[in-house]
Design a protein around this motif. Sequence first.
Motif, short mmCIF file in Angstrom:
data_model
loop_
_atom_site.label_atom_id
_atom_site.label_comp_id
_atom_site.label_asym_id
_atom_site.label_seq_id
_atom_site.Cartn_x
_atom_site.Cartn_y
_atom_site.Cartn_z
N THR A 106 0.87 -1.02 -0.04
CA THR A 106 -0.14 -0.06 -0.05
C THR A 106 0.95 1.15 0.05
O THR A 106 0.57 2.32 -0.72
N GLN A 107 2.01 1.05 0.61
CA GLN A 107 2.68 2.31 0.84
C GLN A 107 3.54 2.67 -0.36
O GLN A 107 3.93 3.74 -0.71
N GLU A 108 3.66 1.78 -1.31
CA GLU A 108 4.34 1.81 -2.78
C GLU A 108 3.48 2.63 -3.68
O GLU A 108 3.96 2.99 -4.67
N LYS A 109 2.08 2.72 -3.55
CA LYS A 109 1.11 3.06 -4.61
C LYS A 109 1.71 4.57 -4.99
O LYS A 109 1.30 5.04 -6.27
N LYS A 110 1.74 5.37 -4.10
CA LYS A 110 2.14 6.83 -4.28
C LYS A 110 3.51 7.00 -5.41
O LYS A 110 3.48 7.91 -5.82
N SER A 111 4.24 5.93 -5.05
CA SER A 111 5.38 5.87 -6.17
C SER A 111 5.25 5.70 -7.49
O SER A 111 6.18 5.71 -8.42
N LEU A 112 3.89 4.99 -7.71
CA LEU A 112 3.51 4.47 -9.28
C LEU A 112 3.86 5.70 -10.20
O LEU A 112 4.35 5.40 -11.06
N GLN A 113 3.53 6.77 -9.88
CA GLN A 113 3.66 8.18 -10.64
C GLN A 113 5.09 8.28 -11.04
O GLN A 113 5.26 9.11 -12.22
N PHE A 114 6.15 7.72 -10.34
CA PHE A 114 7.50 7.97 -10.74
C PHE A 114 8.02 7.01 -11.72
O PHE A 114 9.11 6.99 -11.98
N ARG A 115 7.24 5.84 -11.83
CA ARG A 115 7.90 4.90 -12.90
C ARG A 115 8.00 5.55 -14.24
O ARG A 115 7.37 6.63 -14.62
N ARG A 116 8.70 4.98 -15.28
CA ARG A 116 8.86 5.66 -16.62
C ARG A 116 7.48 5.10 -17.30
O ARG A 116 7.01 4.05 -17.24
N SER A 117 7.33 5.77 -18.26
CA SER A 117 6.27 5.79 -19.23
C SER A 117 6.56 6.25 -20.53
O SER A 117 7.42 7.02 -20.84
N LEU A 118 5.65 6.15 -21.43
CA LEU A 118 5.79 6.80 -22.81
C LEU A 118 4.92 8.19 -22.97
O LEU A 118 4.15 8.56 -22.51
N TYR A 119 5.73 9.05 -23.41
CA TYR A 119 5.56 10.60 -23.43
C TYR A 119 5.85 11.03 -24.78
O TYR A 119 6.98 10.67 -25.64
N ILE A 120 5.09 11.85 -25.25
CA ILE A 120 5.42 12.89 -26.60
C ILE A 120 6.44 13.65 -26.20
O ILE A 120 6.27 14.64 -25.13
N ALA A 121 7.48 13.80 -26.79
CA ALA A 121 8.85 14.68 -26.64
C ALA A 121 8.87 15.89 -27.54
O ALA A 121 9.98 16.70 -27.10
N GLU A 122 8.18 15.84 -28.40
CA GLU A 122 8.12 17.18 -29.25
C GLU A 122 6.57 17.51 -29.61
O GLU A 122 5.91 16.55 -29.78
N ASP A 123 6.43 18.68 -30.04
CA ASP A 123 5.07 19.05 -30.64
C ASP A 123 4.84 18.18 -31.85
O ASP A 123 5.86 18.09 -32.86
N MET A 124 3.67 17.72 -31.99
CA MET A 124 3.37 16.73 -33.17
C MET A 124 1.86 17.41 -33.95
O MET A 124 1.07 17.92 -33.20
N LYS A 125 1.90 17.33 -35.12
CA LYS A 125 0.72 17.52 -35.89
C LYS A 125 -0.20 16.20 -36.21
O LYS A 125 0.55 15.09 -36.28
#
Length: 347
Positions: free
Chosen positions: A280-299
């Motif tokens: 339970t005490q780990e759940k707040k740390s999930l937000q700091f895992r790596r995930s996929l993000y857009i790194a440049e503005d895209m059309k």
Amino acid sequence: MELYDLCHTNKSRPFIIAEMSGNHNQSLERALEIVDAAAAAGVDALKIQTYTADTMTLDIDTGEFFIADKDSLWKGESLYHLYEKAHTPWEWHKPIFDRCREHGIIGFSTPFDDSAVDFLEELGVPCYKIASFENVDLPLIKKAARTGKPMIVSTGMTNLAELEELVTTARENGCTDLTLLKCTSSYPATPEGTNLMTIPHMRELFGCKVGLSDHTLGIGAAVASVALGADVIEKHFTLSRAEGGVDSAFSLEPREMVRLVRECETAALALGTVSYAMQTQEKKSLQFRRSLYIAEDMKAGDVLTAQNMRRIRPGFGLAPKYYDALLGRKVKRDVKRGTPLAWDLVE
């Protein structure tokens, strides 16, 4: 009554005994100060030793009655003189035990002969400790066992046959609450000679509580024993090693005993159970895992590449495991840099 029911001990960690031995330096006032300091450190019990020089040996200062070993802490002493200096006068026992009760900790002793058991019975001690050097004295073990009280026995110098004899003797004579302490009878003992792995093996062989009577310097070995299932830990205790005392060289001082109690509790709590589930005490740390993000503005219609899609923190985008599958796919709409990647963004 079992050992752990004798006082309101903290059952989240091992039962911790401070051994005074002869560190009172023949001062009752100092002995009582040691009780006070042990209680303040948070131990469960304070132990003394019940003997006189005459119940231990003969008044001879030559031959095997004289300590000539150059490596001994007690080199140059006769056994008789050493025990005269180290013993706790029997008239001190009651005030020491009374002080223990005032602090809410157990006061008990190691008897070294039958007369000591009789004396301690008069004082109503709640349990008995048998020292390593006496663990082959089966008549003494029988005497203590017949009181029906919990017994703690140090196993220094014993082989398996001797251990079997002492356990059988104790049980056949009425002891139903037996604790065996792994012990290395060397003063001080070395870490490499401590063999803590014996602790769980003893529990399995003899079906009893187990622990450690620790003569190493510091608290490392004692804390490690918690991970191996130690129910009881015994350490020699003094107010100050600098002030001397027969056992002071391998005894803990008050601040060290505080650390022992605290770290044993931490170690015991940390053992927990076998678990691969997220805590339970780990759940707040999930937000700091790596995930996929857009790194440049895209059309809309732009293709996802290694430059414009990255595996970064925080963790609000799709999982990194989808990275290869998404490379080369097009975005459905305009997307700003820093947007977490989601399935509804891609064609």
